[in-house]
Structure formats: C-alpha cells, structure tokens
Design a protein around this motif. Structure first.
Motif, PDB file in Angstrom:
ATOM      1  N   CYS A   1       0.805  -1.239   0.000  1.00 34.93           N
ATOM      2  CA  CYS A   1       0.000   0.000   0.000  1.00 34.93           C
ATOM      3  C   CYS A   1       0.832   1.282   0.000  1.00 34.93           C
ATOM      4  CB  CYS A   1      -0.975   0.084   1.152  1.00 34.93           C
ATOM      5  SG  CYS A   1      -1.344  -1.310   2.138  1.00 34.93           S
TER       6      CYS A   1
ATOM      7  N   GLU B   1       2.026   4.985  -0.552  1.00 33.71           N
ATOM      8  CA  GLU B   1       1.320   6.229  -0.863  1.00 33.71           C
ATOM      9  C   GLU B   1       2.286   7.389  -0.628  1.00 33.71           C
ATOM     10  OE1 GLU B   1      -1.870   8.813  -1.761  1.00 33.71           O
ATOM     11  OE2 GLU B   1      -1.804   6.645  -1.995  1.00 33.71           O
TER      12      GLU B   1
ATOM     13  N   TYR C   1       3.161   3.623   4.069  1.00 26.84           N
ATOM     14  CA  TYR C   1       3.000   2.259   3.569  1.00 26.84           C
ATOM     15  C   TYR C   1       2.555   1.358   4.707  1.00 26.84           C
ATOM     16  CZ  TYR C   1       7.498   1.646   5.846  1.00 26.84           C
ATOM     17  OH  TYR C   1       8.505   1.624   6.770  1.00 26.84           O
TER      18      TYR C   1
ATOM     19  N   LEU D   1      -3.577   7.049   3.245  1.00 29.43           N
ATOM     20  CA  LEU D   1      -3.894   8.066   2.242  1.00 29.43           C
ATOM     21  C   LEU D   1      -3.546   9.424   2.827  1.00 29.43           C
ATOM     22  CD1 LEU D   1      -5.249   8.783  -0.495  1.00 29.43           C
ATOM     23  CD2 LEU D   1      -7.385   8.997   0.791  1.00 29.43           C
TER      24      LEU D   1
END
Length: 84
Positions: free
Chosen positions: A7, A9, A19, A53
């Motif tokens: 993940c 970002e 992450y 995010l």
C-alpha cells in the motif's frame, strides 16, 4: 520470512512515503522519507492499519482498520512527527 510491505502512498510533496508493513504479527501504517528510505521510520497506526492516504495538504494521513477510518496529524517540516 522477511517483512511484507504494501500500500505505498507518496506525500503530496513527494518527500515522504506512507505504507503498510507486517511486523511482529501485526500490519500497521508507517512513514519514512523518500528517496532516502533507509533513514528514520515512524509508525503511524497503533494496533493495526491499512490503506494509508495523505490529505491534499500533506498534514494528515488517513488509514483504515476493520470498519473504522482513522486520521493522524502529520508534521513533515525537516523531520516527521505525528499526533495521536
């Protein structure tokens, strides 16, 4: 086995990456500088977190854990620090 990372970002300014990493049996959200990823690492989530995010202004990181969404205030001027 090694640590599993996922993940990624990037922060809006491109200087930080959030992450997910599976360490010690728990998946949590972490932040480290980019591209100097070998330096300081900060754990953002407490007790689990996925899908980081960045806010548009780079002052918060949102992540989810189970059925909840969490927000953490982030200060990235020079070094990184995080609120609760």
């Amino acid at each position: 086995p090694g640590i599993n990372y996922s993940c990624p970002e990037f922060s809006p300014d491109g200087n930080w990456i959030a992450y997910c990493a599976l360490e010690s049996g728990n998946i949590d959200v972490y932040v480290r500088p980019f591209p100097n990823a070998g330096s300081a690492v900060m754990k953002i989530s407490q007790g689990g977190g996925i899908d980081p995010l960045w806010s548009h202004n780079g002052k918060q990181i949102f992540y989810r854990w189970h059925d909840q969404v969490w927000a953490v205030d982030i200060q990235t001027a020079g070094t990184i620090s995080a609120g609760r």
